[in-house]
Design an enzyme around this catalytic site. Structure first.
Site, PDB file in Angstrom:
ATOM      1  N   THR A  42       0.825  -1.200   0.000  1.00 40.35           N
ATOM      2  CA  THR A  42       0.000   0.000   0.000  1.00 40.35           C
ATOM      3  C   THR A  42       0.865   1.258   0.000  1.00 40.35           C
ATOM      4  O   THR A  42       2.088   1.177  -0.205  1.00 40.35           O
ATOM      5  CB  THR A  42      -1.051  -0.068   1.140  1.00 40.35           C
ATOM      6  OG1 THR A  42      -1.984   0.995   0.958  1.00 40.35           O
ATOM      7  CG2 THR A  42      -0.416   0.020   2.523  1.00 40.35           C
ATOM      8  N   LYS A  46       3.114   1.287  -3.913  1.00 43.96           N
ATOM      9  CA  LYS A  46       2.439   0.544  -4.982  1.00 43.96           C
ATOM     10  C   LYS A  46       3.134   0.674  -6.344  1.00 43.96           C
ATOM     11  O   LYS A  46       3.040  -0.220  -7.167  1.00 43.96           O
ATOM     12  CB  LYS A  46       0.990   1.017  -5.125  1.00 43.96           C
ATOM     13  CG  LYS A  46       0.059   0.454  -4.071  1.00 43.96           C
ATOM     14  CD  LYS A  46      -1.376   0.843  -4.342  1.00 43.96           C
ATOM     15  CE  LYS A  46      -2.304   0.261  -3.288  1.00 43.96           C
ATOM     16  NZ  LYS A  46      -3.692   0.635  -3.487  1.00 43.96           N
ATOM     17  N   ASP A  82      -6.860  -4.194  -7.197  1.00 42.81           N
ATOM     18  CA  ASP A  82      -7.708  -2.999  -7.052  1.00 42.81           C
ATOM     19  C   ASP A  82      -8.616  -2.857  -8.274  1.00 42.81           C
ATOM     20  O   ASP A  82      -9.781  -2.463  -8.144  1.00 42.81           O
ATOM     21  CB  ASP A  82      -6.851  -1.721  -6.951  1.00 42.81           C
ATOM     22  CG  ASP A  82      -6.184  -1.571  -5.603  1.00 42.81           C
ATOM     23  OD1 ASP A  82      -6.711  -2.118  -4.614  1.00 42.81           O
ATOM     24  OD2 ASP A  82      -5.141  -0.897  -5.531  1.00 42.81           O
ATOM     25  N   GLY A 106      -8.820  12.525  -9.531  1.00 43.66           N
ATOM     26  CA  GLY A 106      -7.540  12.073  -8.981  1.00 43.66           C
ATOM     27  C   GLY A 106      -6.705  11.399 -10.051  1.00 43.66           C
ATOM     28  O   GLY A 106      -7.235  10.987 -11.107  1.00 43.66           O
ATOM     29  N   ASN A 129      -7.713  16.128 -12.311  1.00 46.73           N
ATOM     30  CA  ASN A 129      -6.861  16.118 -11.125  1.00 46.73           C
ATOM     31  C   ASN A 129      -6.417  17.538 -10.779  1.00 46.73           C
ATOM     32  O   ASN A 129      -6.263  18.373 -11.671  1.00 46.73           O
ATOM     33  CB  ASN A 129      -5.622  15.248 -11.367  1.00 46.73           C
ATOM     34  CG  ASN A 129      -4.841  14.999 -10.093  1.00 46.73           C
ATOM     35  OD1 ASN A 129      -5.424  14.637  -9.064  1.00 46.73           O
ATOM     36  ND2 ASN A 129      -3.538  15.186 -10.130  1.00 46.73           N
ATOM     37  N   ARG A 130      -6.238  17.780  -9.469  1.00 49.53           N
ATOM     38  CA  ARG A 130      -5.777  19.102  -9.012  1.00 49.53           C
ATOM     39  C   ARG A 130      -4.500  19.504  -9.759  1.00 49.53           C
ATOM     40  O   ARG A 130      -4.386  20.613 -10.253  1.00 49.53           O
ATOM     41  CB  ARG A 130      -5.504  19.022  -7.500  1.00 49.53           C
ATOM     42  CG  ARG A 130      -4.899  20.251  -6.922  1.00 49.53           C
ATOM     43  CD  ARG A 130      -4.687  20.072  -5.445  1.00 49.53           C
ATOM     44  NE  ARG A 130      -3.743  18.997  -5.126  1.00 49.53           N
ATOM     45  CZ  ARG A 130      -3.340  18.684  -3.914  1.00 49.53           C
ATOM     46  NH1 ARG A 130      -3.816  19.368  -2.877  1.00 49.53           N
ATOM     47  NH2 ARG A 130      -2.492  17.703  -3.696  1.00 49.53           N
ATOM     48  N   THR A 131      -3.547  18.573  -9.847  1.00 52.55           N
ATOM     49  CA  THR A 131      -2.309  18.846 -10.583  1.00 52.55           C
ATOM     50  C   THR A 131      -2.484  18.354 -12.014  1.00 52.55           C
ATOM     51  O   THR A 131      -2.495  17.146 -12.278  1.00 52.55           O
ATOM     52  CB  THR A 131      -1.120  18.116  -9.912  1.00 52.55           C
ATOM     53  OG1 THR A 131      -1.139  18.424  -8.508  1.00 52.55           O
ATOM     54  CG2 THR A 131       0.203  18.523 -10.511  1.00 52.55           C
ATOM     55  N   GLY A 215     -16.435   3.088  -0.158  1.00 52.20           N
ATOM     56  CA  GLY A 215     -15.232   2.334  -0.497  1.00 52.20           C
ATOM     57  C   GLY A 215     -15.105   0.952   0.127  1.00 52.20           C
ATOM     58  O   GLY A 215     -14.217   0.187  -0.252  1.00 52.20           O
TER      59      GLY A 215
END
Ligand code: ATR
Length: 254
Positions: A42, A46, A82, A106, A129-131, A215
């Protein structure tokens, strides 16, 4: 959850957390190669763990992230559960995705797995995404549509499926990755955060009458798929759900 599944299958074994600061990752993997049947990986390993593995599943290679390692005769094989775990959680909840417009918020490891899985299953996937640069890189690698900030409102409004993979809202019932009122017109809203069980984003979506999913199902499904890779035995999903819910309830105690 994993130990409950082991007990239910009549298998011996234990599952525990091995705190591993980044400089110790290589040494930890040597230990795992010697002493373990397998591990989950995790944050923040990853992606960086790929460099130390002997083999990768085609999905893990395409996604560029591993969450499950199987030790097979001292060989380390990397998988990503995942991606299929997320799809199974949608199937279980009856949320459609084939030929649907999905918007992923994201661009980290979780976003990569989810965007890959949705595209493989025939969804039309866009990423915000923010960036911006990180979203650009992800879109280029997987062939997805990029959403820039001025177009976010319209993209959210028109999507059939909105997925929050950012950490905004994690252990924080007041924060949302979107401004208030920015919701799909008719699509489902999925948040891969499981603590709190209902995030601010999900609450707003529920108030607007939209279907939502938290989730926990993805957590349980990715764990069940990992269990099956390690043991070759089908996981008892009901037992895993019960154990995960009980542990989460404990964690949520004031
Ligand atoms: P994971 O592997 O769980 O996806 P990660 O790689 O650290 O974790 O990614 C976290 C994601 O949450 C990123 O998309 C991050 O956006 P940036 O790429 O701009 O950092 C997003 N994120 C974290 N905090 C955020 C915040 N306050 N607002 C918006 N996005 C945020």
């Amino acid at each position: 959850m994993q130990e409950a599944a082991l007990r239910a299958a009549g298998l011996e074994g234990s599952y525990r957390a091995l705190e591993t600061p980044p400089p110790f990752l290589r040494a930890r993997l040597q230990e795992i190669r010697r002493d373990y049947a397998g591990v989950n990986v995790t944050i923040p390993h990853k992606e960086s763990v790929l460099a130390y593995l002997d083999e990768l599943s085609p999905e893990a290679r395409a996604i560029g992230a591993v969450n499950t390692i199987v030790c097979d005769r001292q060989r380390l094989i990397g998988y990503n559960t995942d991606a299929p775990g997320f799809i199974s959680s949608l199937d279980e909840a009856g949320i459609p995705y084939r030929n649907k417009k999905a918007l992923v918020l994201g661009a980290g490891g979780a976003a990569r797995a989810i965007a890959y899985a949705l595209k493989e299953e025939g969804a039309h996937v866009a990423v915000y995404n923010r960036t911006l640069e990180r979203a650009q890189a992800l879109c280029k690698a997987l062939g997805l549509h990029l959403v820039s900030a001025p177009l976010l409102d319209a993209a959210v409004h028109s999507c059939d499926l909105l997925i929050n993979t950012t950490s905004v809202g994690l252990q924080d019932p007041l924060s949302s990755p979107l401004p208030e009122g920015c919701l799909p017109r008719a699509g489902a809203v999925v948040d891969i955060i499981y603590n709190p069980p209902v995030t601010r984003l999900m609450l707003e979506a529920q108030r607007a009458g939209l279907p939502t999913l938290g989730g926990l199902p993805m957590l349980v499904w990715q764990g069940a798929l990992a269990f099956e890779l390690w043991t070759g035995v089908k996981a008892d999903l009901r037992v895993m759900y019960q154990a995960a819910q009980a542990r989460l309830a404990e964690a949520l105690q004031p």
